[in-house]
Scaffold this motif. Structure first.
Motif, mmCIF file in Angstrom:
data_model
loop_
_atom_site.group_PDB
_atom_site.id
_atom_site.type_symbol
_atom_site.label_atom_id
_atom_site.label_comp_id
_atom_site.label_asym_id
_atom_site.label_seq_id
_atom_site.Cartn_x
_atom_site.Cartn_y
_atom_site.Cartn_z
ATOM 1 N N LYS A 41 -9.322 41.885 45.812
ATOM 2 C CA LYS A 41 -10.291 42.962 45.559
ATOM 3 C C LYS A 41 -11.691 42.413 45.735
ATOM 4 O O LYS A 41 -12.054 41.438 45.085
ATOM 5 C CB LYS A 41 -10.122 43.457 44.116
ATOM 6 N N GLY A 70 -4.655 47.996 42.427
ATOM 7 C CA GLY A 70 -4.466 48.934 41.317
ATOM 8 C C GLY A 70 -4.415 48.201 39.990
ATOM 9 O O GLY A 70 -4.531 46.973 39.943
ATOM 10 N N LYS A 127 -14.658 48.407 40.877
ATOM 11 C CA LYS A 127 -14.300 48.461 39.446
ATOM 12 C C LYS A 127 -14.545 47.105 38.791
ATOM 13 O O LYS A 127 -14.812 47.017 37.590
ATOM 14 C CB LYS A 127 -12.859 48.957 39.258
ATOM 15 N N ASN A 128 -14.466 46.025 39.538
ATOM 16 C CA ASN A 128 -14.738 44.702 38.960
ATOM 17 C C ASN A 128 -16.205 44.555 38.579
ATOM 18 O O ASN A 128 -16.538 43.905 37.584
ATOM 19 C CB ASN A 128 -14.357 43.598 39.955
ATOM 20 N N ASP A 132 -7.789 51.364 37.759
ATOM 21 C CA ASP A 132 -8.140 49.951 37.576
ATOM 22 C C ASP A 132 -9.453 49.805 36.817
ATOM 23 O O ASP A 132 -9.670 48.819 36.098
ATOM 24 C CB ASP A 132 -8.235 49.265 38.955
ATOM 25 N N LEU A 173 -8.530 49.957 33.179
ATOM 26 C CA LEU A 173 -7.910 48.719 32.687
ATOM 27 C C LEU A 173 -8.958 47.622 32.486
ATOM 28 O O LEU A 173 -9.061 47.019 31.416
ATOM 29 C CB LEU A 173 -6.840 48.239 33.683
ATOM 30 N N THR A 174 -9.725 47.360 33.524
ATOM 31 C CA THR A 174 -10.579 46.161 33.476
ATOM 32 C C THR A 174 -11.847 46.354 32.642
ATOM 33 O O THR A 174 -12.446 45.372 32.246
ATOM 34 C CB THR A 174 -10.926 45.677 34.892
ATOM 35 N N LEU A 213 -8.359 40.843 28.594
ATOM 36 C CA LEU A 213 -7.618 39.978 29.526
ATOM 37 C C LEU A 213 -8.276 39.932 30.902
ATOM 38 O O LEU A 213 -7.969 39.057 31.711
ATOM 39 C CB LEU A 213 -6.177 40.472 29.686
ATOM 40 N N ARG A 250 -10.803 38.991 33.676
ATOM 41 C CA ARG A 250 -11.764 37.884 33.848
ATOM 42 C C ARG A 250 -13.153 38.434 34.174
ATOM 43 O O ARG A 250 -14.160 37.850 33.791
ATOM 44 C CB ARG A 250 -11.271 36.928 34.945
HETATM 45 O O1 LIG Z 1 -7.677 43.309 38.932
HETATM 46 C C1 LIG Z 1 -7.153 43.041 37.888
HETATM 47 C C2 LIG Z 1 -6.303 43.992 37.167
HETATM 48 O O2 LIG Z 1 -5.984 45.106 37.928
HETATM 49 C C3 LIG Z 1 -7.406 41.745 37.259
HETATM 50 O O3 LIG Z 1 -8.664 41.790 36.721
HETATM 51 P P1 LIG Z 1 -9.536 40.478 36.604
HETATM 52 O O4 LIG Z 1 -9.657 39.878 37.973
HETATM 53 O O5 LIG Z 1 -10.840 40.957 36.047
HETATM 54 O O6 LIG Z 1 -8.827 39.562 35.653
#
Ligand SMILES: O=C(CO)COP(=O)(O)O
Ligand SMILES: NC(=O)C1=CN([C@@H]2O[C@H](COP(=O)(O)OP(=O)(O)OC[C@H]3O[C@@H](n4cnc5c(N)ncnc54)[C@H](O)[C@@H]3O)[C@@H](O)[C@H]2O)C=CC1
Length: 318
Positions: A100, A128, A183-184, A236, A239-240, A245, A247
């Protein structure tokens, strides 16, 4: 046989999930010591120590063993993917990007990087809401498989779906790439909000306005709105932006608390924010949260100044 390039958390988790169905899976690892360690212990000590390898999972250091078969999953961080796949030589199978981000040097997403590096290959992206640790121990997970060619996409969807890994397919590769990349960036922003003690209301506002930025960019680049609202985007993002959890979220927490963060940890959103800020400035797109994340990561603003800047922007319609 399904080949996987990259024996980090995500590559190993996918290898385990796919091999659990009884089919042969070959996981290529570039590091000789790590490869030998995994082959001997039958688990990945560095990334997923609690997930034993199924019998049909083979570890290899011979890159030519993964260039044919049903598919080759490329699970290395986006900024390293171009140099990683350059080692492959001739490839006789679809390449599925399992990463991603947006490449800093070119502004391209995973599929476009693969096509640029290896012209003429067939490509797809798997993306995802899915933590490697969940996939590896067989928790139920749903992902998006995006492939421009509908027939290849359907074949990959069928080949990569397992009893615990449910894949939805789309031909909207741009939407899937952008959702996963952006999303990151928003997860870093949300982590910073929580790290600075600004509370859950501010996080919800950041997520929502972050999603508005994702839609603004997506519209300009031709993404479909239903893709952005699907697993690879909104799913996603949810979740993030809410899980310790992640990063990316953890980097945000550190920024908000003004603590040091381990630079060895993979955080795709940092480079992606910078790449997207550059594109936005060139094209005159207003991306306040992405720009703020870029400045926080490079240290050119403080969390206090960033919040003040965002809160005092001109008032506008939603
Ligand atoms: O992309 C992810 C979950 O879908 C993992 O997220 P991180 O890379 O922020 O740990
Ligand atoms: N860890 C997770 O929960 C998830 C990760 N992802 C995505 O997967 C991608 C990879 O992330 P992770 O596996 O988590 O990272 P990681 O840090 O756990 O592992 C990265 C792996 O890539 C390898 N690598 C790096 N450069 C390489 C190169 N040039 N050639 C060959 N191998 C190389 C490293 O040796 C390492 O094994 C990222 O884009 C991430 O966003 C997606 C969903 C979940």
């Amino acid at each position: 046989m399904i080949g996987i390039m990259g024996a980090g958390a995500f590559g190993t988790a996918l290898a385990i999930a796919l091999a659990k169905t009884g089919q042969p899976v070959t996981l290529w690892c570039r590091n000789a010591d790590q490869a030998q360690d995994m082959a001997k212990l039958r688990f990945n000590r560095a990334y997923l120590p609690d997930a034993p390898f199924p019998e049909t999972l083979e570890i290899t250091q011979d890159i030519h063993r993964i260039t044919s078969g049903t598919a080759l999953l490329v699970a290395v961080p986006l900024q390293s993917m171009r140099s990683a796949v350059a080692q492959l030589g001739r490839v006789d199978t679809p390449l599925v990007a399992c990463c991603k981000g947006i490449e800093l040097t070119t502004g391209l997403g995973p599929i476009r990087v693969l096509e640029d590096a290896l012209p003429g290959i067939t490509t797809a992206i798997l993306t995802g809401p899915s933590f490697a640790a969940d996939i590896a121990i067989g928790r139920p997970t749903a992902l998006t498989l995006a492939c421009a060619d509908a027939t290849t996409g359907a074949a990959l969807q069928s080949a990569l779906t397992t009893p615990t890994l449910r894949l939805y397919r789309t031909t909207d590769t741009i939407g899937a790439e952008l959702g996963g990349a952006l999303k990151n960036v928003m997860a870093i922003a949300c982590g910073a909000v929580i790290g600075a003690g600004l509370g859950d209301s501010a996080r919800a506002a950041t997520m929502t306005r972050g999603f508005a930025e994702m839609q603004r960019i997506g519209t300009i680049f031709g993404a479909r709105t239903d893709t952005l609202a699907g697993l690879s985007g909104l799913g996603d993002l949810a979740l993030t932006c809410t899980s310790d959890l992640s990063r990316n979220y953890q980097l945000g927490l550190s920024l908000g608390r003004e603590e040091i963060f381990d630079p060895k940890i993979t955080v795709e959103g940092a480079a992606t924010a910078k790449a997207m800020s550059t594109i936005a400035r060139q094209r005159g797109i207003d991306l306040p949260i992405t720009e703020t994340v870029t400045r926080l990561v490079e240290g050119s603003t403080t969390i206090k100044d960033a919040i003040e800047t965002l809160m005092t922007r001109p008032l506008k319609e939603e």
